[in-house]
Design an enzyme around this catalytic site. Structure first.
Site, short mmCIF file in Angstrom:
data_model
loop_
_atom_site.label_atom_id
_atom_site.label_comp_id
_atom_site.label_asym_id
_atom_site.label_seq_id
_atom_site.Cartn_x
_atom_site.Cartn_y
_atom_site.Cartn_z
CD GLU A 164 -3.05 -0.93 2.24
OE1 GLU A 164 -2.99 0.03 3.02
OE2 GLU A 164 -3.97 -1.75 2.27
CD GLU B 269 -3.40 -5.78 4.03
OE1 GLU B 269 -4.23 -5.01 4.57
OE2 GLU B 269 -2.18 -5.56 3.99
#
Ligand code: BGC
Length: 446
Positions: free
Chosen positions: A167, A360
């Site tokens: 991320e 995720e």
């Protein structure tokens, strides 16, 4: 370790999940800083410095001990084996690798995973930058590639699937633009060089990993549908900008070799040459999905979203999505947002999008009888199946997270684990969601 289903809270009776492809990769994720502890056996990271500043972490905690996974990894690997996952996504701590004996830990962990029949899927950077390094410095990208090369030289005989970064969008936004994560900078759009240098680091690391024989290199990016608060042109323009920041700014350099219009000019260095490195082809593309975002025009005041305060001077404001259940974090539960995201991504990027893995997906809820987490995961897996049925090439799914852990600026207040951790005793207790996921995986293979 109570993994006997008889000792677990009773399972809800949900209809079975639809069948996923036989070779679909089922997993769970964690990250080093959030679970390892043993901070005295590694160098400091920007997160150690950040947690030492007053009022940065909501409960005043640090990750010095966390889940003590460094010492308890055999028990945690046993939990993974019992859960029946194919793969385990963890991260390698750069500050540990540069400390004496640091790589030995990952050597032991990878051996234990291989012995348990669980595929190791390491992420090389999950936000714990060694203290003293800075993503605003171009040189950090080259250092990252050298670190990647070192880790691959040690683990590459047993690890083929790699993730470079976790991320970079959140790390840029929360860490460098808004200052609510380490390193705590509040640069707003002046944070963009940190994004460019992470992307460059990624591209250089892909080359280093390939040279070391890696066969499946990817990245884990956060994405989600961005919905305008209304049809008003000002709301639409604000939502478009937010969509560009979250869903295009990192994906397009990687997949198309260019920045969205207007952004290349804001990046440092020889951007055209860097883009050739950044666009090094990927074997697969990781998507972290939690929820969509409702975006409106600026409201002239600070707004709050998911525990993060957004300054009034931003060119957008985030609004609450009404009429949806919310997790303990206040995040809306919108499973079909995952289908929307994946189908729109596939339409936007076409054959430039490699096979996708959901790296995720999960939620924070209290309690061992975590029916809400089961409902969240069940709903998202059905939504994921809808994306597959619509033709999106998705090859795997990882639940965030195996264990309750250090949830960054929230400290230990948020519990994302399939396994409960008692931080006073370090006792691990599988929750109902653990038993549910285990049963779901068994049913897929039956
Ligand atoms: C991060 C995780 C984090 C999770 C829940 C993701 O953005 O990669 O480290 O714990 O979200 O907030």
């Amino acid at each position: 370790m109570a993994t006997d289903p008889a000792q677990l809270p009773s399972l809800p009776s949900l209809p079975p999940l639809p069948a996923f492809p036989a070779d679909f990769l089922w997993g769970v994720s964690t990250s080093a800083h959030q679970i390892e502890g043993a901070a005295e056996l590694r160098g400091r990271s920007v997160w150690d410095d950040f947690a030492d500043e007053p009022d940065r972490i909501k409960d005043g905690s640090t990750a010095a001990v966390a889940c003590d996974h460094y010492h308890r990894y055999p028990e945690d690997v046993a939990l993974l084996a019992d859960l029946g996952v194919d793969a385990y996504r963890f991260s390698v701590s750069w500050p540990r690798v540069v400390s004496p004996g640091g790589l030995d830990f990952y050597d032991r962990l990878v051996d234990a995973l291989c012995a348990a029949g669980v595929r190791p899927v390491p992420t090389l950077f999950h936000w714990d930058l060694p203290a003293g390094l800075d993503w605003l410095d171009r040189d950090t990208a080259a250092r990252f590639a050298a670190y990647a090369e070192r880790v691959a030289a040690r683990l590459g005989d047993r690890v083929g699937t790699w993730i470079t970064l976790n991320e970079p969008a959140e790390h840029t936004l929360l860490g460098h633009a808004l200052g609510v994560h380490a390193p705590g900078r509040r640069l707003l759009f002046d944070a963009l060089p940190a994004a460019h240098h992470q992307l460059l680091a990624h591209g250089l690391a892909v080359r280093a990993l390939r040279a070391a024989g890696a066969d499946a290199v990817g990245i884990a990016n956060s994405h989600g549908p961005t919905w305008p608060a209304s049809d008003d042109p000002a709301d639409r323009a604000a939502a478009d900008l937010y969509d560009t920041l979250l869903n295009r700014l990192f994906a397009e350099p990687l997949l198309l070799g260019r920045y969205p219009e207007g952004f290349a000019e804001l990046m440092p260095g020889d951007v055209a040459a860097d883009l050739a490195v950044i666009a090094e082809p990927l074997d697969w593309y990781g998507v972290n999905y939690y929820a969509p975002t409702l975006v409106g025009a600026p409201e002239g005041t600070e707004t709050e979203s998911g525990g993060v305060a957004l300054p009034a001077e931003l060119p957008f404001s985030l609004r609450r999505i009404e009429g949806r259940p919310e997790t303990d974090f206040g995040w809306p539960v919108v499973p079909e947002g995952l289908t929307e995201l994946l189908t729109s991504f596939a339409a936007r990027y076409g054959d430039r999008l490699p096979p996708v893995m959901i790296t995720e997906n999960g939620c924070s809820y209290e309690g061992l009888a975590d029916q809400d987490r089961i409902a969240y995961l069940d709903g998202h897996l059905r939504a994921l199946h809808d994306a597959l049925a619509a033709g999106v090439d998705v090859r795997g799914y990882f639940v965030w997270s195996l264990l309750d852990n250090f949830e960054w600026a929230e400290g230990y207040a948020r519990r994302f684990g399939l396994v409960h951790v008692d931080y006073a005793t370090q006792a691990r207790t599988p929750k109902a969601s653990y038993a549910w996921y285990r049963a779901a995986l068994r049913a897929q293979r039956a």
